[in-house]
Scaffold this motif. Structure first.
Motif, PDB file in Angstrom:
ATOM      1  N   GLU A  95      32.147 113.371  84.263  1.00 49.11           N
ATOM      2  CA  GLU A  95      32.195 114.753  83.477  1.00 49.11           C
ATOM      3  C   GLU A  95      32.256 114.392  82.103  1.00 49.11           C
ATOM      4  O   GLU A  95      33.328 113.775  81.393  1.00 49.11           O
ATOM      5  N   TYR A  96      31.261 114.733  81.494  1.00 48.36           N
ATOM      6  CA  TYR A  96      31.168 114.682  79.790  1.00 48.36           C
ATOM      7  C   TYR A  96      31.562 113.288  79.471  1.00 48.36           C
ATOM      8  O   TYR A  96      32.259 113.116  78.502  1.00 48.36           O
ATOM      9  N   GLY A  97      30.778 112.446  80.148  1.00 50.92           N
ATOM     10  CA  GLY A  97      30.938 110.944  79.823  1.00 50.92           C
ATOM     11  C   GLY A  97      32.110 110.062  80.185  1.00 50.92           C
ATOM     12  O   GLY A  97      32.136 108.929  79.883  1.00 50.92           O
ATOM     13  N   MET A  98      32.884 110.948  80.838  1.00 51.16           N
ATOM     14  CA  MET A  98      34.183 110.193  81.148  1.00 51.16           C
ATOM     15  C   MET A  98      34.071 110.051  82.728  1.00 51.16           C
ATOM     16  O   MET A  98      33.907 110.852  83.465  1.00 51.16           O
ATOM     17  N   PRO A  99      34.114 108.649  83.015  1.00 51.94           N
ATOM     18  CA  PRO A  99      34.102 108.551  84.513  1.00 51.94           C
ATOM     19  C   PRO A  99      35.366 109.009  85.295  1.00 51.94           C
ATOM     20  O   PRO A  99      36.550 108.789  84.504  1.00 51.94           O
ATOM     21  N   MET A 100      35.474 109.393  86.296  1.00 52.18           N
ATOM     22  CA  MET A 100      36.367 109.976  87.121  1.00 52.18           C
ATOM     23  C   MET A 100      36.806 108.629  88.243  1.00 52.18           C
ATOM     24  O   MET A 100      36.225 108.978  89.550  1.00 52.18           O
ATOM     25  N   MET A 104      35.714 107.862  91.938  1.00 45.43           N
ATOM     26  CA  MET A 104      34.652 106.775  92.058  1.00 45.43           C
ATOM     27  C   MET A 104      35.315 105.778  93.208  1.00 45.43           C
ATOM     28  O   MET A 104      34.617 105.143  94.068  1.00 45.43           O
ATOM     29  N   LYS A 105      36.752 105.440  93.104  1.00 49.00           N
ATOM     30  CA  LYS A 105      37.132 104.569  93.984  1.00 49.00           C
ATOM     31  C   LYS A 105      37.073 105.049  95.269  1.00 49.00           C
ATOM     32  O   LYS A 105      36.911 104.477  96.360  1.00 49.00           O
ATOM     33  N   LYS A 106      37.579 106.586  95.388  1.00 52.54           N
ATOM     34  CA  LYS A 106      37.532 107.027  97.030  1.00 52.54           C
ATOM     35  C   LYS A 106      36.128 106.859  97.710  1.00 52.54           C
ATOM     36  O   LYS A 106      36.070 106.868  98.736  1.00 52.54           O
ATOM     37  N   THR A 107      35.173 107.218  96.930  1.00 53.06           N
ATOM     38  CA  THR A 107      33.690 107.338  97.437  1.00 53.06           C
ATOM     39  C   THR A 107      33.066 105.929  97.550  1.00 53.06           C
ATOM     40  O   THR A 107      32.162 105.802  98.132  1.00 53.06           O
ATOM     41  N   GLY A 108      33.726 104.834  96.780  1.00 53.80           N
ATOM     42  CA  GLY A 108      33.100 103.716  96.729  1.00 53.80           C
ATOM     43  C   GLY A 108      32.029 103.516  96.031  1.00 53.80           C
ATOM     44  O   GLY A 108      30.931 102.502  96.102  1.00 53.80           O
ATOM     45  N   ILE A 109      31.823 104.219  94.901  1.00 52.46           N
ATOM     46  CA  ILE A 109      30.857 104.259  94.054  1.00 52.46           C
ATOM     47  C   ILE A 109      31.204 103.576  92.653  1.00 52.46           C
ATOM     48  O   ILE A 109      32.252 103.734  92.243  1.00 52.46           O
ATOM     49  N   THR A 110      30.318 102.640  92.347  1.00 47.32           N
ATOM     50  CA  THR A 110      30.696 102.011  90.918  1.00 47.32           C
ATOM     51  C   THR A 110      29.946 102.598  89.670  1.00 47.32           C
ATOM     52  O   THR A 110      29.008 103.320  89.771  1.00 47.32           O
ATOM     53  N   LEU A 111      30.370 102.191  88.625  1.00 42.84           N
ATOM     54  CA  LEU A 111      29.738 102.684  87.357  1.00 42.84           C
ATOM     55  C   LEU A 111      28.479 102.305  87.334  1.00 42.84           C
ATOM     56  O   LEU A 111      27.570 102.882  87.039  1.00 42.84           O
ATOM     57  N   ASP A 112      28.257 101.088  87.785  1.00 45.50           N
ATOM     58  CA  ASP A 112      26.792 100.531  87.874  1.00 45.50           C
ATOM     59  C   ASP A 112      25.843 101.272  88.671  1.00 45.50           C
ATOM     60  O   ASP A 112      24.659 101.537  88.460  1.00 45.50           O
ATOM     61  N   ILE A 134      27.004 113.436  89.880  1.00 45.62           N
ATOM     62  CA  ILE A 134      27.640 114.159  91.119  1.00 45.62           C
ATOM     63  C   ILE A 134      26.941 113.427  92.202  1.00 45.62           C
ATOM     64  O   ILE A 134      25.981 113.188  92.476  1.00 45.62           O
ATOM     65  N   LEU A 135      27.940 112.997  93.054  1.00 53.79           N
ATOM     66  CA  LEU A 135      27.792 112.263  94.484  1.00 53.79           C
ATOM     67  C   LEU A 135      27.192 113.450  95.488  1.00 53.79           C
ATOM     68  O   LEU A 135      28.124 114.167  95.898  1.00 53.79           O
ATOM     69  N   GLU A 136      26.233 113.660  95.998  1.00 53.10           N
ATOM     70  CA  GLU A 136      25.538 114.761  96.584  1.00 53.10           C
ATOM     71  C   GLU A 136      26.094 114.606  98.123  1.00 53.10           C
ATOM     72  O   GLU A 136      26.384 113.223  98.608  1.00 53.10           O
ATOM     73  N   LYS A 137      25.742 115.370  98.962  1.00 50.19           N
ATOM     74  CA  LYS A 137      26.293 115.273 100.400  1.00 50.19           C
ATOM     75  C   LYS A 137      25.273 114.477 101.010  1.00 50.19           C
ATOM     76  O   LYS A 137      25.573 113.928 101.977  1.00 50.19           O
ATOM     77  N   ASN A 138      24.114 114.109 100.656  1.00 48.19           N
ATOM     78  CA  ASN A 138      23.202 113.319 101.188  1.00 48.19           C
ATOM     79  C   ASN A 138      23.253 111.969 100.790  1.00 48.19           C
ATOM     80  O   ASN A 138      22.534 111.190 101.131  1.00 48.19           O
TER      81      ASN A 138
END
Length: 149
Positions: A95-100, A104-112, A134-138
């Motif tokens: 959100e506005y350049g700030m990683p949440m 990210m940890k909960k979804t397993g998504i990295t900044l990369d 945004i990590l979409e449902k798909n």
């Protein structure tokens, strides 16, 4: 009847397993993921058909899986709870350049992962230029850039 029950059981097992695995599994496919998918498909095929390799058994299995998919699709359209339980919801990662970090940890998504999506979809190479990721449902990451004005 056994074929229908096998198909329904395997469908439900795979639905639960992929829901637990999360959308990260859908985001990118590495060579390990491809190998895993091939192994899962082979194990699933054996579980679905058992010793019945007839065309009728295969057709009944396919029809059962498609009917189940249609039923779950109908239920998801009618019930928000079922849609959420089966597909989850979109998750805001930046959100506005700030990683949440917590999301990210909960979804397993990295900044990369986010930056790869930002570069390929928007040509963005700086985190500060991302308004929202945004990590979409798909399982895909949508990136919205900040106005450069």
């Amino acid at each position: 009847m056994e074929t229908v029950l096998r198909a329904a059981g395997i469908y439900l097992v795979l639905l639960v397993v992929f829901r637990i695995a999360g959308r990260r599994a859908l985001l990118q496919m590495t060579s390990f993921d491809l190998i895993l998918l091939l192994i899962i498909s082979e194990a699933t095929q054996q579980a679905l058909l058992g010793d019945d390799f007839s065309v009728t058994g295969a057709a009944l299995t396919i029809i059962t899986l498609i009917v189940l998919d249609i039923i779950f699709g109908f239920i998801k359209k009618r019930t928000r709870w079922a849609d959420y339980m089966l597909d989850g919801s979109a998750v805001l990662l930046v959100e506005y350049g700030m990683p949440m970090e917590d999301k990210m940890k909960k979804t397993g998504i990295t900044l990369d992962d986010i930056m790869v999506s930002a570069r390929t979809s928007q040509g963005i190479d700086d985190l500060s230029m991302i308004k929202f990721a945004i990590l979409e449902k798909n399982g895909h990451i949508s990136v919205i850039s900040r106005d450069t004005k």
